[in-house]
Design a protein around this motif. Structure first.
Motif, PDB file in Angstrom:
ATOM      1  N   SER A 267     -52.520  -8.137  44.287  1.00 38.17           N
ATOM      2  CA  SER A 267     -52.548  -6.658  44.164  1.00 38.17           C
ATOM      3  C   SER A 267     -51.344  -6.314  44.150  1.00 38.17           C
ATOM      4  O   SER A 267     -50.246  -6.577  44.819  1.00 38.17           O
ATOM      5  CB  SER A 267     -53.365  -6.023  45.349  1.00 38.17           C
TER       6      SER A 267
ATOM      7  N   SER B  23     -52.516  -5.971  36.243  1.00 35.16           N
ATOM      8  CA  SER B  23     -53.532  -5.115  35.668  1.00 35.16           C
ATOM      9  C   SER B  23     -52.426  -4.148  34.629  1.00 35.16           C
ATOM     10  O   SER B  23     -53.023  -3.901  33.611  1.00 35.16           O
ATOM     11  CB  SER B  23     -54.242  -4.052  36.719  1.00 35.16           C
TER      12      SER B  23
ATOM     13  N   SER C 195     -53.763   1.133  42.293  1.00 36.42           N
ATOM     14  CA  SER C 195     -54.778   0.244  41.543  1.00 36.42           C
ATOM     15  C   SER C 195     -55.957   0.383  42.339  1.00 36.42           C
ATOM     16  O   SER C 195     -56.114   1.287  43.178  1.00 36.42           O
ATOM     17  CB  SER C 195     -54.332  -0.869  41.643  1.00 36.42           C
TER      18      SER C 195
END
Length: 570
Positions: A42, A47, A437
């Motif tokens: 993460s 992304s 996110s």
């Protein structure tokens, strides 16, 4: 020779609100017809990489772009987001966010309506695409009545109607049960093979994606590409572990046993592993284990007795469910999408009232509780963080429950900062939640409930969308909380989470309890696996292929080793 279809060259991107770039020095070429998997922890930038492909960067998310990105030989900066959408179709991890129509057919047809396609042509194309994603029998169904897997298929149909060249899947498995996730990977693979689309998958669940062939795995870490390798080459290295990414469980077990994994052993293909070379090492490693007795719990904290529930003018959703959860337990509730797990949670939290049956908390009838009274006893962390968040800033969101309860400001700060640190969010405490996110938002909602110190904590898919590091941090914190006396109930599709952290699982299918007992026993029961859309973990198959009869002992040995080698992050 295949043509490049995606070309990053010295590419970088810095969001307008940040001092440091999220991506830097990206050089990556993807060729027509390839299937690529992008993994990373993460916040690594994976992304953001996806947002660059579909045009959200720079057209929606503003910032500074350096270098170049070409799609189909055209610079993306010179194209609009609409033009890019005709080349790159995106399926989000939360399909609800991309639905437009009220029914399956309407949603798939939306793009054609915008293009003013004649109605007869539109109907034929919608039927063809619906058949391709196996939703042809649901064209008139409401989107809100579909399961998670069906919603994902509709979302896929909505982007395929334009016959795009590139399909981008942003964590397609995050909200799916194991069997539905397996089917999703099969569907993506079939579309790849039959239509020769270029596929880009961004996903944490590496082992599940490798159920079908991928050409390359791109590892993103700290905004840079640190590996671009075929799966067989990558799995023979320690790159995934070094980048806080969970390796396939069978790979990790083989490494613990001292087995030498090479690209030539094709570690990405479980069925072709050279087990005869490794059987003795696996047995020796297993036999070196020491049995550890599970704790005994005997003080009831939550009791459901013959609970039934149905919404008005709908079939019964919960059928005569009874079970007891004991103080200090950490229990999993598992089952397929639509099995009734979320409804059961609503009943426990008093968002809904049972039609019949009894709910006791600490052996006291709790049916007449107000929602406020129940919330002081039971804390719920929902699956979708966007359904819980009401403040703009991270600190304010985590502090909200304490503020509403009149807690002193000094104590609020102490408790909020403690849980933010444990959830890996302390450096971001003054950030706006909109900059996070999906996985980071999930950690905010967990922190907001943990700050309230409830007696019973229910978490709906707490690790969905989390990388291995943050998954472990959260679960180890929950374990610590559990050891201090907090009873924890986890609703999850993650088979390894169930095995590693919960000795007991309650399995629900079609609103009925079909199993309640040892996690290992449930995950080896063919009836339970089939009815609840679960699957066996690869650890079971590895033990069986090595001739180890005590599969439960082998699994416990693996879990003990995981914790012994330091799945504790500094």
């Amino acid at each position: 020779m295949k043509k490049p279809i995606i070309e990053f060259s010295h590419f970088g991107f810095k969001y307008r609100s940040q001092e440091e770039p999220t991506l830097s020095g990206i050089d990556l070429t993807i060729y027509e017809g390839e299937k690529i998997l992008i993994v990373g922890p993460s916040g690594s930038g994976k992304s953001t990489l996806g947002h660059c492909l579909n045009g959200l960067i720079p057209f929606s998310y503003k910032g500074e772009v350096t270098g170049s990105l070409k799609i189909a030989e055209k610079d993306t900066k010179k194209q609009g987001i609409f033009e890019l959408s005709k080349k790159v179709g995106t399926v989000l991890q939360d399909p609800d966010r991309q639905f437009i129509g009220l029914t399956v057919g309407e949603d798939i047809a939306f793009s054609l309506e915008n293009d003013m396609v004649p109605q007869q042509d539109m109907k034929e194309r919608v039927k063809a695409v619906a058949k391709m994603v196996e939703m042809e029998d649901h064209l008139h169904s409401s989107l809100h009545q579909l399961s998670g897997g069906q919603k994902q298929r509709v979302a896929l149909g909505g982007v395929m109607i334009d016959d795009v060249d590139i399909l981008l899947f942003d964590e397609p498995l995050a909200n799916l049960d194991p069997a539905t996730g397996k089917y999703a990977i099969e569907l993506i693979d079939r579309i790849h093979r039959e239509m020769n689309k270029t596929i880009v998958i961004i996903e944490h669940r590496l082992e599940d994606v490798l159920y079908r062939h991928v050409d390359r795995i791109i590892v993103v870490y700290d905004g840079k590409i640190v590996a671009d390798l075929p799966p067989s080459d990558l799995l023979a290295t320690n790159i995934l572990e070094e980048c806080d990414i969970r390796e396939p469980l069978y790979i990790r077990a083989l490494k613990y046993a001292g087995c030498h994994i090479t690209p030539q052993s094709h570690p990405e293909n479980f069925s072709s592993l050279p087990m005869k070379e490794w059987e003795s090492q696996l047995r020796d490693w297993f036999e070196a284990s020491r049995e550890k007795k599970d704790p005994i719990f005997d003080e009831p904290v939550l009791q459901l007795e013959n609970v039934n529930f149905k919404y008005p003018s709908s079939p019964t959703i919960i059928h005569d469910i009874s079970f007891t959860v004991y103080k200090g337990e950490m229990v999993s509730i598992a089952g397929n999408n639509g099995a009734g797990k979320s409804t059961l949670t609503k009943l426990i939290c008093h968002f809904e009232q049972p039609n019949s049956g009894t709910i006791r908390i600490n052996e006291v009838d709790a049916i007449r509780d107000s929602i406020k009274e129940r919330s002081d006893k039971v804390g719920l962390v929902m699956q979708n963080p966007n359904h819980m968040i009401s403040k703009h800033m991270i600190y304010d969101e985590v502090a909200l429950g304490l503020v509403l309860r009149g807690v002193a400001e000094a104590e609020i700060r102490e408790r909020v900062e403690k849980v933010l640190k444990i959830c890996g969010l302390l450096p971001f405490r003054n950030w706006p939640i909109s900059a996070l996110s999906f996985g980071q938002k999930k950690r905010v909602t967990i922190a907001s409930i943990l700050a309230l110190n409830p007696d019973i904590l229910i978490l709906d898919e707490p690790t969905a969308g989390q990388d291995y590091r943050h998954y472990t941090e959260i679960m180890e914190f929950l374990t610590e909380l559990n050891q201090q006396g907090v009873t924890i109930i986890i609703i999850t599709h993650d088979m390894h989470l169930m095995l590693e952290y919960t000795q007991r699982v309650i399995v629900i299918s079609s609103g009925e309890k079909i199993a309640d007992g040892s996690t290992v026993s449930a995950l080896r029961d063919e009836f339970v696996i089939k009815e609840a859309n679960l699957k066996e973990t690869s650890l079971f198959e590895l033990a069986e292929r090595a001739g180890i009869e005590d599969v439960e002992g082998f699994t416990k040995r693996f879990i003990h080793q995981e914790k012994a080698v330091g799945r504790v992050w500094q």
